[in-house]
Write a protein that holds these residues in place. Sequence first.
Motif, mmCIF file in Angstrom:
data_model
loop_
_atom_site.group_PDB
_atom_site.id
_atom_site.type_symbol
_atom_site.label_atom_id
_atom_site.label_comp_id
_atom_site.label_asym_id
_atom_site.label_seq_id
_atom_site.Cartn_x
_atom_site.Cartn_y
_atom_site.Cartn_z
ATOM 1 N N SER A 88 0.868 -1.171 0.000
ATOM 2 C CA SER A 88 0.000 0.000 0.000
ATOM 3 C C SER A 88 0.902 1.216 0.000
ATOM 4 O O SER A 88 2.016 1.167 0.492
ATOM 5 N N TYR A 89 0.412 2.297 -0.533
ATOM 6 C CA TYR A 89 1.269 3.465 -0.714
ATOM 7 C C TYR A 89 1.811 3.957 0.614
ATOM 8 O O TYR A 89 1.081 4.119 1.584
ATOM 9 N N GLY A 90 3.101 4.210 0.681
ATOM 10 C CA GLY A 90 3.716 4.764 1.869
ATOM 11 C C GLY A 90 3.878 3.779 3.007
ATOM 12 O O GLY A 90 4.274 4.160 4.090
ATOM 13 N N ARG A 91 3.590 2.500 2.780
ATOM 14 C CA ARG A 91 3.723 1.504 3.842
ATOM 15 C C ARG A 91 4.841 0.527 3.486
ATOM 16 O O ARG A 91 4.978 0.143 2.327
ATOM 17 N N ALA A 92 5.624 0.135 4.480
ATOM 18 C CA ALA A 92 6.725 -0.779 4.207
ATOM 19 C C ALA A 92 6.203 -2.098 3.663
ATOM 20 O O ALA A 92 5.124 -2.554 4.060
ATOM 21 N N PRO A 93 6.920 -2.729 2.743
ATOM 22 C CA PRO A 93 6.460 -3.999 2.185
ATOM 23 C C PRO A 93 6.458 -5.110 3.230
ATOM 24 O O PRO A 93 7.177 -5.057 4.217
ATOM 25 N N VAL A 94 5.630 -6.108 2.988
ATOM 26 C CA VAL A 94 5.602 -7.291 3.853
ATOM 27 C C VAL A 94 6.792 -8.168 3.489
ATOM 28 O O VAL A 94 6.950 -8.575 2.339
ATOM 29 N N LEU A 95 7.649 -8.449 4.463
ATOM 30 C CA LEU A 95 8.885 -9.187 4.198
ATOM 31 C C LEU A 95 8.612 -10.684 4.266
ATOM 32 O O LEU A 95 7.919 -11.159 5.163
ATOM 33 N N ARG A 96 9.211 -11.420 3.339
ATOM 34 C CA ARG A 96 8.816 -12.814 3.151
ATOM 35 C C ARG A 96 9.844 -13.848 3.608
ATOM 36 O O ARG A 96 9.606 -15.031 3.473
ATOM 37 N N GLU A 97 10.996 -13.428 4.092
ATOM 38 C CA GLU A 97 11.995 -14.426 4.476
ATOM 39 C C GLU A 97 11.450 -15.313 5.600
ATOM 40 O O GLU A 97 10.912 -14.807 6.587
ATOM 41 N N PRO A 98 11.608 -16.640 5.480
ATOM 42 C CA PRO A 98 11.043 -17.566 6.471
ATOM 43 C C PRO A 98 11.548 -17.332 7.889
ATOM 44 O O PRO A 98 10.794 -17.515 8.859
ATOM 45 N N TRP A 99 12.818 -16.927 8.044
ATOM 46 C CA TRP A 99 13.378 -16.793 9.384
ATOM 47 C C TRP A 99 12.697 -15.695 10.198
ATOM 48 O O TRP A 99 12.759 -15.695 11.435
ATOM 49 N N ARG A 100 12.018 -14.765 9.534
ATOM 50 C CA ARG A 100 11.398 -13.660 10.259
ATOM 51 C C ARG A 100 10.237 -14.135 11.143
ATOM 52 O O ARG A 100 9.906 -13.477 12.135
ATOM 53 N N THR A 101 9.611 -15.238 10.772
ATOM 54 C CA THR A 101 8.463 -15.732 11.540
ATOM 55 C C THR A 101 8.793 -16.978 12.360
ATOM 56 O O THR A 101 7.908 -17.569 12.970
ATOM 57 N N SER A 102 10.079 -17.358 12.379
ATOM 58 C CA SER A 102 10.481 -18.551 13.122
ATOM 59 C C SER A 102 10.822 -18.195 14.566
ATOM 60 O O SER A 102 11.715 -17.368 14.808
ATOM 61 N N PRO A 103 10.152 -18.820 15.543
ATOM 62 C CA PRO A 103 10.482 -18.543 16.950
ATOM 63 C C PRO A 103 11.930 -18.897 17.286
ATOM 64 O O PRO A 103 12.541 -18.264 18.163
ATOM 65 N N LYS A 104 12.501 -19.905 16.599
ATOM 66 C CA LYS A 104 13.878 -20.315 16.878
ATOM 67 C C LYS A 104 14.901 -19.256 16.471
ATOM 68 O O LYS A 104 16.031 -19.281 16.943
ATOM 69 N N ALA A 105 14.493 -18.360 15.587
ATOM 70 C CA ALA A 105 15.424 -17.336 15.106
ATOM 71 C C ALA A 105 15.469 -16.120 16.017
ATOM 72 O O ALA A 105 16.317 -15.242 15.847
ATOM 73 N N ARG A 106 14.589 -16.053 17.000
ATOM 74 C CA ARG A 106 14.438 -14.856 17.832
ATOM 75 C C ARG A 106 15.128 -15.010 19.186
ATOM 76 O O ARG A 106 15.179 -16.084 19.761
ATOM 77 N N HIS A 107 15.635 -13.884 19.668
ATOM 78 C CA HIS A 107 16.256 -13.852 21.001
ATOM 79 C C HIS A 107 15.999 -12.474 21.599
ATOM 80 O O HIS A 107 16.473 -11.458 21.066
ATOM 81 N N THR A 108 15.239 -12.434 22.672
ATOM 82 C CA THR A 108 14.968 -11.160 23.344
ATOM 83 C C THR A 108 16.213 -10.707 24.097
ATOM 84 O O THR A 108 16.771 -11.460 24.905
ATOM 85 N N LEU A 109 16.647 -9.510 23.829
ATOM 86 C CA LEU A 109 17.872 -9.003 24.450
ATOM 87 C C LEU A 109 17.677 -8.763 25.939
ATOM 88 O O LEU A 109 16.649 -8.219 26.365
#
Length: 549
Positions: free
Chosen positions: A33-54
């Motif tokens: 949509s105009y002026g909105r960041a694109p939806v990113l499609r890389e699989p790791w972005r939605t993987s809980p294993k890829a995340r670490h809360t600082l």
Amino acid sequence: MCKEGVRQGQSAARSSAPSKSYKKKSNKTCNYSYGRAPVLREPWRTSPKARHTLGSAGMSELKLYLEEEIRVVPQQGTPELPVLYVSPAELIRHILARQSAMTGNQKAGAGMFVEVYGGVAQAVVSVDTGNEDWTQPTDFDARFYIARTGNDGWDFDRCRFFVEEYLLMKLQLASPVDSELRYATPGVVRGRYYQKQVMIGGSFSLLSVGDPSTGKAIDLEFSTNSDGRKYFDDANSFVIPLSLQQLAGMSPAVAMSMTGSFEHAIDLTHRKELLVNNPSQVVNGLALYAHAVTTKQLTAASADAEDSCARELVQSFLEQSHTLRARFEDPLRFLRSFLRSHYTARPLSALASVVQLCSEIAAYEDLVELPEGLEEHRDGQMDLSWMVGELLADLLLAAVEHADAEVEAMLAVLKVAAFARSPGGAARDEEEERAVRVEVGGGEQAVRLRRKEHACEGAREQCETAADCLARRVGGSMPGWQQSLVAEVCGLLRGEAGSEEEQALPEEAAVARSLARRLEEAGEAGLAEELTDMYMCENAEAGEETEEE
């Protein structure tokens, strides 16, 4: 003149805003949509294993980098401009706020975020996980994902205007009340404050501001690629997405691993293992590979993996070089830009990186197959070899001048030059013999070169070209020690043999003795004596170690 500057600035501001008619348009075939960041499609972005809360340690480290004031030094010119002091946090907030304002959303910052990546993300993760083996970053790398409106050039220009708008505000605040700079236009920022402004592949643009004398910089990347960039070291890379709310400390930050498993990425980091997914798809990958091997001192998991990766990167480099040459463009343009931005005030490290790149080309150029149409122009490789040799000469001269008559630094330059001439000769499975470590300034510049099994023949042409170029640059205004050092470097690059006495010594001792002889002949008796004492002491210690064994 001042009023005209104001009118130009107002005009630029109006041109950066989207028109109402365009805002109402819809494109059913597009995911944005105009002026909105694109939806990113890389699989790791939605993987809980890829995340670490600082935790608190990581958040404190991240805050230090975000709030550090970076000197933004203008290029020389007229009028004289002041140095600006910019924190990454301030600049990022401005860009995110302006992007948010363009969306028409009532909620500030909705859908907008920045990704901190590169050395800063690596350092933050290392501190948070208790890893003490990490390198202090010089650049603050930040990536923004932007919408596509159908006009990529306009999209990138709009983002550049946001940066210029902020820097223009800082310039006006730093200028005296009666100064004409109070009425400066964005063109002043664009022409004088950017260290780098490039567009790569039509999918992302890169803007850089900072201090070229120290290498400290803020690198801003604006990307339209919702499928993600082809990274060089995916498995070793971390990103830290930050929204305006997270920048304000209202919610915790999360570090993410691009490999899809945070624990696996940490394991690779501890082992300093280099893993490159799809090397042939990485843009400008060979320069990044040489940087990873020498400066980051990363190593592939096995000799086979190293050979496979390097071979693909060399093939991509040669294909791209031939394509650029056919368009009458500089095939080393990215490499030169990369050296300027990553090795400011570190000429020995820059030299080592290019020497490693040359050794990779020498080892694999005869094994790669160029596509049809490029194969028949393989003779053009001679021109590329000459250009690489000339670049080597430039870097060698810079390293010589930076040695500043320090014996340790002079010997380090000679060690890298000797490797450039003979980068091969070590068996693939002899890990210790393959590694050549060079360090000066108490580790201020510490690099590791890696020998290749078959690389000597291909390296000679580049080295002889470098020696010829370097020899032509020796002038009478050079101090005697510099002339002696350049002469010794040229001798190493050409493979010239020393005296019988020197040939009987171990390689490093022979080089030191040869340089000492040249220094004596140039009237630098003090340096020659210091150098002789150093290598005699090292030989004595080496002899004692041998006897103990």
